[in-house]
Design an enzyme around this catalytic site. Structure first.
Site, PDB file in Angstrom:
ATOM      1  N   GLU A 127      25.432  89.396  24.119  1.00 35.95           N
ATOM      2  CA  GLU A 127      26.879  89.558  24.252  1.00 35.95           C
ATOM      3  C   GLU A 127      27.551  89.230  22.926  1.00 35.95           C
ATOM      4  O   GLU A 127      26.912  88.665  22.023  1.00 35.95           O
ATOM      5  CB  GLU A 127      27.423  88.696  25.391  1.00 35.95           C
ATOM      6  CG  GLU A 127      27.223  87.201  25.190  1.00 35.95           C
ATOM      7  CD  GLU A 127      27.586  86.401  26.442  1.00 35.95           C
ATOM      8  OE1 GLU A 127      27.207  86.797  27.561  1.00 35.95           O
ATOM      9  OE2 GLU A 127      28.238  85.363  26.295  1.00 35.95           O
ATOM     10  N   HIS A 138      38.985  78.989  10.224  1.00 33.58           N
ATOM     11  CA  HIS A 138      38.297  79.641   9.119  1.00 33.58           C
ATOM     12  C   HIS A 138      36.810  79.356   9.127  1.00 33.58           C
ATOM     13  O   HIS A 138      36.013  80.192   8.744  1.00 33.58           O
ATOM     14  CB  HIS A 138      38.891  79.174   7.786  1.00 33.58           C
ATOM     15  CG  HIS A 138      40.321  79.549   7.648  1.00 33.58           C
ATOM     16  ND1 HIS A 138      40.738  80.853   7.709  1.00 33.58           N
ATOM     17  CD2 HIS A 138      41.436  78.801   7.480  1.00 33.58           C
ATOM     18  CE1 HIS A 138      42.053  80.897   7.572  1.00 33.58           C
ATOM     19  NE2 HIS A 138      42.498  79.659   7.438  1.00 33.58           N
TER      20      HIS A 138
END
Lengths: 290, 374
Positions: free
Chosen positions: A209, A246
């Site tokens: 997935e 980030h």
């Protein structure tokens, strides 16, 4: 042959006196799994479906030679229970619970590495070598002994695919649910290596997935495999995922999307099915041609 | 769970990481008052989405009056779907250089990873690989001071800045552990003269560990609808299509959406009723789906822990209590399948066995319903 579990695996159920523990113990016994003992602190001396209950995993190991444990304990208690099983010498620990804290999962995996134990999960349905042993919660009816090794991140989606493989007459050597959490004990590569070495396995179905980089890393290993691999990857229609700041983006560096996974797998010679029910048909073609 | 910048900075400050002085403001007047005590400042939108700087959510102000008008511009602004309700007014730093420092869980390696760069700031994700320093951290032993010295050295830091960097990195790792963080990040870690200061901060806490952090504030990015379903203990994400979906298990729910889309349908939501949900919560979730007025409803269940008779009961209950006027397709296999199918048949609902046929039918019904008011 099969991988990780077979008819010699001797299982202790942690949390056996609970609702889920007791129910799934009966289904595992029905399947033929050698459930040799249960553990529920404070309830030692009882029996559940004829299985003796102890205070500690150590007793289950010493008295019954248990070598695998399955945990039916709530998420906040999973870390303690898993450490106990590993310390007591179980070489395989199956963690069913979902919502196990991330840092707990990382600690369990680190301890297992130190002791040479294998952890399946957290957030898994478990593992089954059809006709030999089932450890966990999948419906007994979907399995059939055969030649396909199945490895998956998600649960019900693999039931869907396993049932289709069984109905196609191919059957499975072993079905491994690695678990749906971000940090789990096994990687695709750990399982693929075993399937590659297993005599009973002639082809592999990989159920992946979106998110993370597990499929991309698996693709690199698949390039070295001799056995055919067919895959299905869920999440093609998912909107661009919520990223974790980030650092997540820096780790993944453009990997993790449906397109990236399919491209990596395809480049490794894997046939990626468009629909879950096509996996069995693709496997039949591969095995027929082999 | 993500914390707002001001909350994350509160945690950093409490744990000894240098952050600029700042105050929270809900009105332009409060921002003006804050600037009066802080001097030249930056007015920063408090939202949980990233990229607010580029979107105009961060503005400098030299005077209290300017802070007031900047806050007036930012408050109420819509940043990527989030309306700005508060601003953080923070003392302006004389920034010489911007570094990056973050700690997260490396899921593939199954251990924490410290990431740093000498090129921090808004473009961090575009920084080339060679400008990024990675230091894996063993779970068992944690981050050692020598490892922070290695990282500082590779970033080109020396002398007192290197010493400060090491201290901040060690404190950040303590925060990562203590708060069950998925991510703790300082970007930029500003070099201001001879000091390192956390100019922005992020702290994402593992939702599954929130139970052991009762003192942390709670935030949520969920829509009202998402909150309603999540309160039932089910996973829910709103999408923008017209076929409402309920399935069990994250993987099969995603696959269900994929299949609908491949057939030309447009899923309206992700509703994962997995993990052995009882009939009650599933019925409530179905009622929520009905209230969103989809063109069709598709229930796709492969029962493992989830029992088909519970699913059937949920469908029947929802239908009796609120009525289901739109077309509904139910696919039901697995645990207690016969019983569930029989219960639905008693209500005049024919359950499907094949996901393929059921999905195709759901798309067909949604198409037929197009243009028709629900």
């Amino acid at each position: 042959m099969a991988i990780l579990v077979d008819d010699k695996t001797r299982v202790v159920v942690q949390g056996i006196t609970g609702h889920q523990g007791s129910f799934h113990t009966s289904l595992m016994l029905e399947y033929g799994t050698r459930v040799v003992a249960g553990v529920s602190p404070g309830k030692g001396g009882q029996e559940v479906h004829g299985v003796p209950v102890y205070e500690t995993v150590q007793e289950a190991v010493d008295k019954h030679g248990a070598n695998a444990s399955v945990l039916f304990v709530p998420a906040p208690f999973v870390k303690d229970a898993a450490f106990e099983a590993i310390e007591a010498g179980c070489s395989l620990v199956v963690v069913i619970a979902e919502h196990v804290p991330l840092h707990d999962a990382a600690a369990i995996v680190a301890f297992a590495r130190q002791r040479g134990a294998i952890v399946i999960g957290p957030n898994t349905y478990g593992i089954c070598s059809p006709g030999k042993s089932k450890i966990g919660i999948p419906p007994n009816s979907i399995f059939r002994p055969g030649a396909v090794g199945v490895v998956a991140r998600s649960g019900t989606l693999s039931y869907e695919i396993v049932q289709a493989i069984s109905q196609a007459g191919l059957g499975e050597s072993t079905v491994v649910g690695m678990g749906g959490d971000r940090v789990v004990g096994l990687t695709f590569i750990d399982v693929l290596k075993r399937f590659e070495a297993d005599e009973a396995t002639r082809a592999v179905a990989l159920v992946g997935e979106i998110g993370g980089t597990a499929e991309e890393e698996a693709a690199e290993f698949i390039k070295t495999m001799s056995k055919p691999v067919v895959a299905y990857v869920a999440g093609r229609s998912a909107p661009p995922g919520k990223r974790m700041g980030h650092a997540g983006a820096i780790i993944e560096r453009g990997r993790g999307t449906y397109e990236s996974k399919v491209a990596a797998l395809t480049a490794a010679g894997v046939q990626v099915a468009d629909f879950p029910w096509q996996v069995a048909e693709l496997l039949r073609q591969k095995l027929g041609a082999a | 769970m993500k914390l707002y910048e001001y909350m994350a900075k509160g945690v950093l400050r409490e744990n000894g990481v240098p952050v600029p002085p700042g105050r929270l403001a809900r009105t332009p007047e409060e921002a003006e008052a804050a600037a009066r005590s802080l001097g030249p400042c930056v007015v920063k939108a408090q939202v949980l989405v990233g990229g607010r700087g580029k979107a105009g959510g961060v503005k400098p102000a030299q005077t209290p009056e300017e802070a007031r008008s900047r806050a007036g511009e930012i408050l109420g602004m819509n940043l990527k779907g989030c309306v700005v309700e508060t601003v953080y007014v923070e003392s302006m730093l004389g920034i010489d250089r911007e570094l990056y420092l973050g700690i997260t869980m490396d899921n593939a390696a199954k251990r924490p990873l410290l990431i740093a760069s000498a090129s921090g700031g808004m473009e961090i994700e575009e920084v080339p690989e060679r400008a990024i320093v990675r230091q894996p951290v063993p779970v068992e032993w944690g981050l050692m001071p020598y490892a922070t010295r290695w990282v500082a050295h590779r970033l080109g830091l020396s002398g007192d800045l290197a010493r400060q960097f090491g201290e901040i990195a060690l404190k950040l790792y303590e925060i990562f552990r203590r708060y069950d963080a998925e991510l703790v990040e300082i970007n930029p870690l500003a070099v201001a003269g001879d000091r390192l200061v956390a100019a922005d901060a992020r702290l994402n806490v593992d939702d599954d560990a929130l139970y052991r952090h009762p003192d942390l504030p709670r935030t949520s990015e969920a829509t009202e609808l998402e909150k309603r379903v999540r309160e039932l203990g089910l996973a829910y994400v709103e999408l923008d299509g017209d076929i409402a979906v309920m399935a069990n298990g994250a993987g099969i729910t995603m696959a269900t959406l994929d299949v609908l889309q491949r057939y030309g349908g447009r899923p309206m939501n992700f509703l994962d009723a997995g993990g052995g949900a009882a009939a009650g919560p599933m019925a409530e979730a179905l009622k929520v789906l009905v209230s969103t007025r989809p063109k069709a409803i598709f229930v796709n269940i492969f029962g493992g822990i989830t029992r088909c008779d519970d699913v059937a009961q949920a469908v029947i209950t929802a239908r009796r209590e609120v009525g289901i006027s739109m077309p509904m397709v139910v696919r039901l296999v697995g645990t207690n399948e016969e019983k569930g199918v029989e219960m639905l048949r008693g209500e005049g609902i024919q359950a499907y066995r094949s996901m393929e046929e059921a999905a195709a039918r759901a798309v067909e019904l949604a198409r037929a319903g197009e243009g028709v008011e629900g």
